[in-house]
Design a protein around this motif. Structure first.
Motif, mmCIF file in Angstrom:
data_model
loop_
_atom_site.group_PDB
_atom_site.id
_atom_site.type_symbol
_atom_site.label_atom_id
_atom_site.label_comp_id
_atom_site.label_asym_id
_atom_site.label_seq_id
_atom_site.Cartn_x
_atom_site.Cartn_y
_atom_site.Cartn_z
ATOM 1 N N ASP A 129 37.794 -40.660 -31.525
ATOM 2 C CA ASP A 129 38.878 -40.511 -32.510
ATOM 3 C C ASP A 129 40.237 -40.491 -31.842
ATOM 4 O OD1 ASP A 129 39.461 -37.142 -32.476
ATOM 5 O OD2 ASP A 129 37.665 -37.922 -31.549
ATOM 6 N N THR B 127 29.896 -28.634 -25.604
ATOM 7 C CA THR B 127 29.786 -27.524 -26.549
ATOM 8 C C THR B 127 30.110 -27.989 -27.960
ATOM 9 O OG1 THR B 127 30.586 -26.173 -24.734
ATOM 10 C CG2 THR B 127 30.474 -25.112 -26.882
ATOM 11 N N SER B 128 31.145 -28.829 -28.077
ATOM 12 C CA SER B 128 31.528 -29.331 -29.400
ATOM 13 C C SER B 128 30.373 -30.084 -30.039
ATOM 14 C CB SER B 128 32.732 -30.272 -29.288
ATOM 15 O OG SER B 128 33.787 -29.613 -28.647
HETATM 16 P P1 GDP Z 1 32.641 -28.885 -22.758
HETATM 17 O O1 GDP Z 1 33.379 -28.193 -21.664
HETATM 18 O O2 GDP Z 1 32.038 -30.174 -22.292
HETATM 19 O O3 GDP Z 1 31.639 -28.025 -23.473
HETATM 20 O O4 GDP Z 1 33.755 -29.370 -23.807
HETATM 21 P P2 GDP Z 1 34.173 -28.721 -25.201
HETATM 22 O O5 GDP Z 1 33.153 -29.034 -26.226
HETATM 23 O O6 GDP Z 1 34.535 -27.321 -25.012
HETATM 24 O O7 GDP Z 1 35.450 -29.609 -25.525
HETATM 25 C C1 GDP Z 1 36.627 -29.585 -24.761
HETATM 26 C C2 GDP Z 1 37.813 -29.890 -25.613
HETATM 27 O O8 GDP Z 1 37.723 -31.206 -26.129
HETATM 28 C C3 GDP Z 1 37.943 -28.976 -26.814
HETATM 29 O O9 GDP Z 1 39.290 -28.665 -26.994
HETATM 30 C C4 GDP Z 1 37.424 -29.798 -27.968
HETATM 31 O O10 GDP Z 1 38.004 -29.445 -29.184
HETATM 32 C C5 GDP Z 1 37.826 -31.190 -27.547
HETATM 33 N N1 GDP Z 1 36.919 -32.193 -28.094
HETATM 34 C C6 GDP Z 1 35.570 -32.222 -27.984
HETATM 35 N N2 GDP Z 1 35.089 -33.309 -28.621
HETATM 36 C C7 GDP Z 1 36.130 -33.947 -29.156
HETATM 37 C C8 GDP Z 1 36.263 -35.144 -29.942
HETATM 38 O O11 GDP Z 1 35.317 -35.826 -30.286
HETATM 39 N N3 GDP Z 1 37.520 -35.513 -30.298
HETATM 40 C C9 GDP Z 1 38.620 -34.791 -29.941
HETATM 41 N N4 GDP Z 1 39.805 -35.222 -30.331
HETATM 42 N N5 GDP Z 1 38.528 -33.678 -29.204
HETATM 43 C C10 GDP Z 1 37.310 -33.252 -28.820
#
Ligand code: GDP
Length: 472
Positions: free
Chosen positions: A183, A86-87
Motif C-alpha cells: 500500500d 507482527t502486523s
Molecule cells: P515486525 O517487527 O516485523 O513484527 O513489524 P511490525 O508488524 O511491528 O511492523 C512494523 C511497522 O510497519 C509498524 O509500524 C506497522 O504498522 C508497519 N506496517 C506493517 N505492515 C504494513 C503494511 O502492510 N503497510 C504499511 N503501510 N505499514 C505496515
C-alpha cells in the motif's frame, strides 16, 4: 565429558580408548558400547538415563499409513525487524476468517489456528522470528511445516531476511514469501523479487517454484490469497497425522498464572489430547485438568495441528520441549523425575570449576564435602585473620580447606592451582593481575575480591548455606 564424569584425566580416557583399539580425539563422540568399556576400565558402571527415556518413548507403537489422515499446516512467520511480521499475525488473528465466528482472537497464547475455508485450517505460531524457531529446533522440536518470510516492499532483503531464509532452509521447511507494505507509495515488489532471484530464490512470477504473494498486512489486502497459497503448499506436502491415538506434540510456551497454576500452550501434532489425559512434557508431568482454545473457550479434545492451553502440569516446561500422553501415570511421573535429575546433573557438570554460587546447590544434592579456597591479601595480619575465620566455618558436612594463602597480587600460578584443584580464589584488598584475570576467564575460575573481612566471611557462609544471591 566422560573424563569429567569419572573425575579422571582426559588423556587417560584417550589412552584407555587406544588400548581398546579405538583411536579418538578429545572432542569425539563415543558410542554407548565404548563408553561402557572405558567406564569399566576405571571401575565405573555406565548407566544411560537419557537413552532409557527415549527408548521408553520410542516403544510407543508407530502409525501405519492406513491410520493417517490429512492435517492442517503449522506456520511460522519470519523476516527482518519492522517488515511486518507482527502486523501480519495480528491481522490474521483478528480477522473474522470463518464466517459466523463472532469476534476475533483477543488473547495471546503463543499459537492460534484459523479456519480459512470450511474444513481448511491453518495453525500459526504466534511468536514471530527465526530466533524462536531455531531455539525450538535446538530442543529437538519440529513444529513448523511452512515458513512465511515477510519482506517489506519499500525496503529490501535485509540481514535478518537472509538469516530467516537460511534458518528455514537448514530446517528443510518450505518458504512462502509475503512481500508486504504494497500500500505504500514507495513499495516496489518487483525489486524485491529481483533481489531474491539474484540469490537463486526464484519466485513463481519469475518462473521459479517458490510461492510469493504481494500483501498489505496493515489493510489486509491479499492476505486471503496468501493463506490460499499456504493451503496449496500444505497440499503438496501431504501433511498427515493419526487422530485416533494418544496425543504427542510440542510445548509452545508456559507460565505460572496466579489463579490457575501452571499454564502451558502446546501444539498437538499427532493423536488427540483429552481432558483427564496424563502427560509428560519435558521434565514436567500432570493430568490435564482443563483445556482452552485460542478464544479462551473450554474444549474437551484437541486433534492434530491444534494449539491448546492446558492446566494441570506440575511446572512450566520449556518452549520446544516435546510432550506425550502416557496411559500409565506412574511411568510419566518416573520419566519426569529422571529427566529433571539428569538436567540438574548436567548443569553441574557443564560448570567447569566451582563457584560460590554452585556450592549451595551441590550441598543440597549431598555430593559436596570440601570447599577449597585460595586466599591472597595485602598484609599478613588480615590473611591470618581471614584464614582462621574461614576455617571455623567448617561443619560436619563440609570442610573449608585453605589450599594456599599468601600476601600479594593474585597471580597466574594462583589461578592454575585453583583450576587444578577446583578452588575459589578470594582476594582481600588485592586484585588479580592482567594475565591472572585472562587465565581465570579461560579456565572459568572464580575470583572474588573484598575490602571488608566480614563480607568475605559472610559470602562463604551464605554459599555454604546455599543462600548466596548470584553475583552480577
Ligand atoms: P515486525 O517487527 O516485523 O513484527 O513489524 P511490525 O508488524 O511491528 O511492523 C512494523 C511497522 O510497519 C509498524 O509500524 C506497522 O504498522 C508497519 N506496517 C506493517 N505492515 C504494513 C503494511 O502492510 N503497510 C504499511 N503501510 N505499514 C505496515
Amino acid at each position: 565429558e566422560l573424563a569429567s564424569f569419572m573425575d579422571v584425566n582426559v588423556m587417560d580416557v584417550i589412552s584407555a580408548c587406544m588400548s581398546l583399539g579405538i583411536m579418538v580425539t578429545m572432542n569425539q563422540r563415543l558410542d554407548a558400547n565404548t563408553i561402557e568399556l572405558v567406564a569399566d576400565e576405571f571401575g565405573f558402571d555406565a548407566e544411560f538415563i537419557d537413552a532409557d527415556i527415549e527408548e521408553a518413548i520410542d516403544d510407543i507403537e508407530k502409525d501405519t499409513e492406513a491410520d493417517l489422515s490429512p492435517r492442517a499446516p503449522i506456520v511460522t512467520v519470519m523476516g527482518h525487524v519492522d517488515h511486518g511480521k507482527t502486523s501480519l499475525l495480528d491481522y490474521i488473528r483478528k480477522a473474522n476468517v470463518i464466517a459466523g465466528e463472532s469476534g476475533g482472537i483477543t488473547q495471546h497464547i503463543g499459537a492460534y489456528s484459523v479456519e480459512v475455508e470450511k474444513g481448511k485450517k491453518i495453525a500459526f505460531l504466534d511468536t514471530p522470528g527465526h530466533e524462536a524457531f531455531t531455539a525450538m529446533r535446538a530442543r529437538g522440536a519440529k513444529v513448523t511445516d511452512i515458513a512465511i518470510i515477510v519482506i517489506a516492499a519499500d525496503d529490501q532483503i535485509m540481514p535478518q531476511t537472509e538469516e530467516a531464509i537460511s534458518h528455514a532452509q537448514a530446517a528443510g521447511v518450505p518458504m512462502i514469501f509475503a512481500i508486504n507494505k504494497i500500500d505504500k507509495p514507495a513499495a516496489n515488489p518487483e525489486k524485491v523479487k529481483d533481489q531474491l532471484a539474484q540469490k537463486n530464490l526464484l519466485v513463481e512470477d519469475w518462473g521459479g517454484k517458490i510461492q510469493s504473494q504481494d500483501i498489505s498486512a496493515k489493510s489486509g489486502l491479499n492476505v486471503d490469497e496468501l493463506l490460499e497459497k499456504v493451503l496449496l503448499e500444505a497440499e503438496i506436502l501431504e501433511l498427515k497425522a493419526n487422530a485416533n491415538r494418544e496425543a504427542s506434540g510440542t510445548v509452545i510456551e508456559a507460565s505460572l498464572d496466579k489463579g490457575r497454576g501452571y499454564v502451558s500452550t502446546i501444539m498437538v501434532q499427532n493423536g488427540t489430547l483429552r481432558v483427564g489425559d496424563y502427560i509428560l512434557a519435558g521434565s514436567n508431568h500432570g493430568k490435564v485438568r482443563a483445556m482452552l482454545d485460542e478464544r479462551g473457550r473450554q474444549v474437551k479434545a484437541a486433534g492434530p495441528s491444534t494449539p491448546v492451553t492446558i492446566l494441570g502440569l506440575d511446572g512450566a516446561p520449556t518452549a520446544g520441549d516435546t510432550f506425550r500422553v502416557f496411559e500409565d501415570e506412574r511411568e510419566a511421573k518416573s520419566l519426569a523425575t529422571r529427566r529433571s535429575q539428569l538436567q540438574r546433573e548436567q548443569t553441574i557438570r557443564t560448570q567447569k570449576h566451582i563457584t560460590l554460587d554452585e556450592i549451595g546447590r551441590r550441598i543440597a544434592l549431598g555430593d559436596f564435602q570440601e570447599l577449597n579456597i585460595i586466599l591472597k591479601g595485602d598484609v599478613d595480619g588480615s590473611v591470618e585473620a581471614l584464614t582462621d575465620s574461614l576455617q571455623k566455618l567448617s561443619t560436619e558436612e563440609i570442610h573449608v580447606n585453605i589450599l594456599h594463602r599468601g600476601v600479594g597480587q593474585i597471580t597466574e600460578s594462583d589461578v592454575l592451582l585453583a583450576s587444578a584443584s577446583d578452588a575459589v580464589i578470594i582476594g582481600f584488598n588485592v586484585r588479580p593481575n592482567g594475565t591472572a584475570r585472562d587465565l581465570s576467564d579461560k579456565e572459568e575460575v572464580e575470583i572474588r575480591t573484598y575490602s571488608i573481612i566480614y563480607d568475605a566471611i559472610n559470602d562463604v557462609k551464605e554459599a555454604m548455606e546455599g543462600m548466596l544471591s548470584p553475583e552480577l
